[in-house]
Design an enzyme around this catalytic site. Structure first.
Site, PDB file in Angstrom:
ATOM      1  N   HIS A   1       0.796  -1.235   0.000  1.00  0.00           N
ATOM      2  CA  HIS A   1       0.000   0.000   0.000  1.00  0.00           C
ATOM      3  C   HIS A   1       0.827   1.283   0.000  1.00  0.00           C
ATOM      4  O   HIS A   1       0.288   2.375  -0.111  1.00  0.00           O
ATOM      5  CB  HIS A   1      -0.949   0.030   1.194  1.00  0.00           C
ATOM      6  CG  HIS A   1      -0.259   0.317   2.500  1.00  0.00           C
ATOM      7  ND1 HIS A   1       0.454  -0.637   3.182  1.00  0.00           N
ATOM      8  CD2 HIS A   1      -0.149   1.450   3.228  1.00  0.00           C
ATOM      9  CE1 HIS A   1       0.959  -0.102   4.268  1.00  0.00           C
ATOM     10  NE2 HIS A   1       0.612   1.171   4.329  1.00  0.00           N
TER      11      HIS A   1
HETATM   12  C1  UD1 Z   1      -2.121   5.596   6.098  1.00  0.00           C
HETATM   13  C2  UD1 Z   1      -0.798   5.999   6.739  1.00  0.00           C
HETATM   14  C3  UD1 Z   1       0.217   4.876   6.560  1.00  0.00           C
HETATM   15  C4  UD1 Z   1      -0.323   3.548   7.041  1.00  0.00           C
HETATM   16  C5  UD1 Z   1      -1.632   3.276   6.305  1.00  0.00           C
HETATM   17  C6  UD1 Z   1      -2.253   1.961   6.709  1.00  0.00           C
HETATM   18  C7  UD1 Z   1      -0.253   8.406   6.623  1.00  0.00           C
HETATM   19  C8  UD1 Z   1       0.637   9.395   5.977  1.00  0.00           C
HETATM   20  N1  UD1 Z   1      -0.225   7.157   6.085  1.00  0.00           N
HETATM   21  O1  UD1 Z   1      -1.890   5.502   4.697  1.00  0.00           O
HETATM   22  O2  UD1 Z   1       1.370   5.180   7.327  1.00  0.00           O
HETATM   23  O3  UD1 Z   1       0.602   2.526   6.776  1.00  0.00           O
HETATM   24  O4  UD1 Z   1      -2.533   4.349   6.623  1.00  0.00           O
HETATM   25  O5  UD1 Z   1      -3.385   1.698   5.976  1.00  0.00           O
HETATM   26  O6  UD1 Z   1      -0.936   8.730   7.563  1.00  0.00           O
HETATM   27  N2  UD1 Z   1      -9.144   5.083   1.917  1.00  0.00           N
HETATM   28  C9  UD1 Z   1     -10.324   4.435   1.875  1.00  0.00           C
HETATM   29  N3  UD1 Z   1     -10.922   4.112   3.067  1.00  0.00           N
HETATM   30  C10 UD1 Z   1     -10.375   4.445   4.263  1.00  0.00           C
HETATM   31  C11 UD1 Z   1      -9.176   5.141   4.278  1.00  0.00           C
HETATM   32  C12 UD1 Z   1      -8.553   5.460   3.103  1.00  0.00           C
HETATM   33  O7  UD1 Z   1     -10.843   4.109   0.821  1.00  0.00           O
HETATM   34  O8  UD1 Z   1     -10.979   4.106   5.301  1.00  0.00           O
HETATM   35  C13 UD1 Z   1      -8.463   5.404   0.643  1.00  0.00           C
HETATM   36  C14 UD1 Z   1      -8.809   6.767   0.133  1.00  0.00           C
HETATM   37  O9  UD1 Z   1      -8.852   6.720  -1.245  1.00  0.00           O
HETATM   38  C15 UD1 Z   1      -7.611   7.585   0.574  1.00  0.00           C
HETATM   39  C16 UD1 Z   1      -6.492   6.581   0.456  1.00  0.00           C
HETATM   40  O10 UD1 Z   1      -7.074   5.340   0.833  1.00  0.00           O
HETATM   41  O11 UD1 Z   1      -7.437   8.723  -0.192  1.00  0.00           O
HETATM   42  C17 UD1 Z   1      -5.307   6.876   1.324  1.00  0.00           C
HETATM   43  O12 UD1 Z   1      -5.717   7.034   2.677  1.00  0.00           O
HETATM   44  P1  UD1 Z   1      -4.815   7.871   3.703  1.00  0.00           P
HETATM   45  O13 UD1 Z   1      -5.432   7.870   5.037  1.00  0.00           O
HETATM   46  O14 UD1 Z   1      -4.489   9.187   3.091  1.00  0.00           O
HETATM   47  O15 UD1 Z   1      -3.450   7.081   3.723  1.00  0.00           O
HETATM   48  P2  UD1 Z   1      -3.100   5.519   3.681  1.00  0.00           P
HETATM   49  O16 UD1 Z   1      -2.539   5.194   2.345  1.00  0.00           O
HETATM   50  O17 UD1 Z   1      -4.238   4.673   4.150  1.00  0.00           O
END
Ligand code: UD1
Length: 389
Positions: free
Chosen positions: A223
Site C-alpha cells: 500500500h
Molecule cells: C495511512 C498511513 C500509513 C499507514 C496506512 C495503513 C499516513 C501518511 N499514512 O496511509 O502510514 O501505513 O494508513 O493503511 O498517515 N481510503 C479508503 N478508506 C479508508 C481510508 C482510506 O478508501 O478508510 C483510501 C482513500 O482513497 C484515501 C487513500 O485510501 O485517499 C489513502 O488514505 P490515507 O489515510 O491518506 O493514507 P493511507 O494510504 O491509508
C-alpha cells in the site's frame, strides 16, 4: 489529596487514533490504563482518517477497542488538507476536555497533527513507537516521525536503536524510555483468537477446491505510495508476484489505494491468476491467522515486519529501507526492495528451507503497555503534584 488522587483530578489522558496501524497499538494501552489502581482516566479520540468498515470498524471489534468518545470524521484528502483538518477539529477538543496529556502512537498524519496542536497549547505529549527512522524523507511517515519526536515530551521506544536515532537529532536522552513493542502486546493477547485461513478464504469466496491453503501459501500486502501510486512500479511488482505465485499460491489483502490503482492503470490481468487470491483489507484476527500459517509474507507494511518477527515467519519487505532494523538484525525480515531478481532469489531461499528463523527482540514480551502505564502515571503525578510525589 493523596498521591494517586491527583491523577483523576488532572484530566484524562487523551488517546488519539486515526488510521488502521494505530488501532493495534492503542488497544493494549487502554487496557493497561484501565487495569491500574486507580485506573488512569482516558478519553479516546478518533480523527476519522480511516473510516471504511474494512479499514476501521472490524478492527475495533477484533481488538476489543472501546467505541471512541469522539470522532472528528476528517476522512481522506491530500496530506495538507488531511493534516490541517485534523488540527482544526482537534483544537476545540483540548479546550473542552482539558487533558493531563495527549498520547499518540505511530507515524500517521493524525499522529503529527494532534501533537502539533497539543504542544502549542502547552499540553504534554507522549509518543509511543518513537525514534524509528527509515532515513528516507520521501516517505510521509518519516516526516511525521521526525517532527513528532522533536516536540513530544515523552518518547516510548520499541528497540534500542531508536535511542541512537533520537540522540543524533539532538533529543535529550531523559525524554526517551525503552518499553518494548505494544503491537506485540496485541498479537500475544489475540493469538488464540486468530481466525483459521481456511475460514478466511471461504468467507472471501474461495472454496478449498479452487484455492487450497493447506498446500502452503504466501501472504501479500502492498500500500506504500512509493510502490503503488505509479504504474511503472506497481506493474513490475505485480508481474514478479504473479511469477512467484506459480511456485507458491499467494493471498493478497488489498488496501483501497492499491485496489483503486490496479483498476486505474488497467493491471487487473496481472492479479487474475488462479493461484492469486484477491481479498479486501482483512480484520486483525483474519490477518493474524493468515500470517501465522503462511510460508512467507511479502509486504511493504511496517507493522507486519514486526508481527512476522514475533511469529517467526519469514518476511520479505518490498522496500529499500526499514525504520525497524531489529526485524532484520534479529528477526525474520529481509529487505528485498523492488528488484524482481532479488525478490525471486529471496523467495527461493525461503522455499528451499533456508528462510530466516530469527529470535524475538528484547521486551517484545506482551507487557509493554503495562510499562507505559506505570511510567506515565508516575510522570503525571510528579508533574501535577510535585509535593506529593
Ligand atoms: C495511512 C498511513 C500509513 C499507514 C496506512 C495503513 C499516513 C501518511 N499514512 O496511509 O502510514 O501505513 O494508513 O493503511 O498517515 N481510503 C479508503 N478508506 C479508508 C481510508 C482510506 O478508501 O478508510 C483510501 C482513500 O482513497 C484515501 C487513500 O485510501 O485517499 C489513502 O488514505 P490515507 O489515510 O491518506 O493514507 P493511507 O494510504 O491509508
Amino acid at each position: 489529596m493523596k498521591r494517586d488522587q491527583w491523577l483523576s483530578a488532572t484530566g484524562p489522558v487523551l488517546c488519539v487514533v486515526g488510521a488502521r496501524p494505530n488501532f493495534m497499538k492503542m488497544a493494549p494501552i487502554l487496557r493497561a490504563f484501565a487495569a491500574r489502581t486507580p485506573p488512569l482516566p482516558t478519553l479516546l479520540v478518533h480523527t476519522g482518517q480511516h473510516y471504511d468498515a474494512d479499514m476501521n470498524d472490524r478492527l475495533f471489534v477484533d481488538l476489543r477497542l472501546p467505541v471512541p468518545d469522539l470522532n472528528l470524521e476528517v476522512g481522506s484528502g491530500s496530506h495538507a488538507v488531511q493534516t490541517a483538518e485534523v488540527m482544526r477539529r482537534f483544537e476545540p477538543v483540548l479546550e473542552t476536555h482539558r487533558p493531563s496529556c495527549v498520547l499518540v502512537v505511530g507515524d500517521v498524519n493524525s499522529t503529527l497533527a494532534c501533537t502539533l496542536v497539543a504542544v502549542k497549547k502547552y499540553i504534554p505529549v507522549a509518543h509511543v513507537e518513537a525514534g524509528l527512522r527509515s532515513f528516507d524523507r520521501s516517505m510521509p511517515e518519516e516526516i511525521n516521525r521526525v517532527l513528532t519526536d522533536q516536540i513530544a515530551d515523552l518518547l516510548y521506544t520499541t528497540e534500542r536503536a531508536a535511542h541512537d536515532n533520537l540522540a543524533r537529532e539532538g533529543i535529550d536522552a531523559s525524554r526517551a524510555h525503552f518499553v518494548g513493542n505494544v503491537m506485540i502486546d496485541s498479537l500475544l493477547a489475540s493469538r488464540t483468537l486468530a481466525i483459521p485461513p481456511q475460514e478466511t478464504m471461504r468467507r472471501g469466496g474461495f472454496e478449498p477446491s479452487a484455492f487450497d491453503v493447506d498446500a502452503g501459501f504466501g501472504v501479500v500486502t502492498l500500500h506504500r505510495p512509493s510502490n503503488v501510486d505509479r504504474e511503472e512500479t506497481l506493474g513490475p511488482l505485480l508481474a514478479v508476484l504473479r511469477d512467484v505465485s506459480e511456485r507458491l499460491p499467494l493471498v493478497f489483502a488489498l488496501h483501497p489505494r492499491t485496489r483503486a490503482n490496479i483498476d486505474r492503470f488497467g493491471l487487473g490481468e496481472l492479479v487474475s491468476g488462479r493461484r492469486m487470491a484477491m481479498l479486501p483489507p482483512q480484520g486483525y484476527l483474519e490477518m493474524l491467522g493468515l500470517m501465522s500459517a503462511a510460508a512467507l509474507v511479502l509486504t511493504d507494511s511496517g507493522g507486519m515486519q514486526e508481527e512476522t518477527t514475533a511469529l517467526g515467519v519469514p518476511c520479505l519487505t518490498l522496500r529499500e529501507n526499514t525504520e525497524r532494523p531489529i526485524t532484520v538484525l534479529q528477526g525474520t525480515n529481509t529487505l528485498v526492495g523492488r528488484d524482481p531478481g532479488a525478490i525471486t532469489r529471496a523467495v527461493d531461499e525461503v522455499l528451499s528451507g533456508r528462510g530466516k528463523r530469527g529470535r524475538v527482540p528484547e521486551l517484545w514480551d506482551g507487557r509493554s503497555a503495562e510499562r507505559i502505564a506505570a511510567h506515565l502515571a508516575d510522570w503525571l503525578v510528579r508533574r501535577h503534584a510535585p509535593a506529593a510525589a
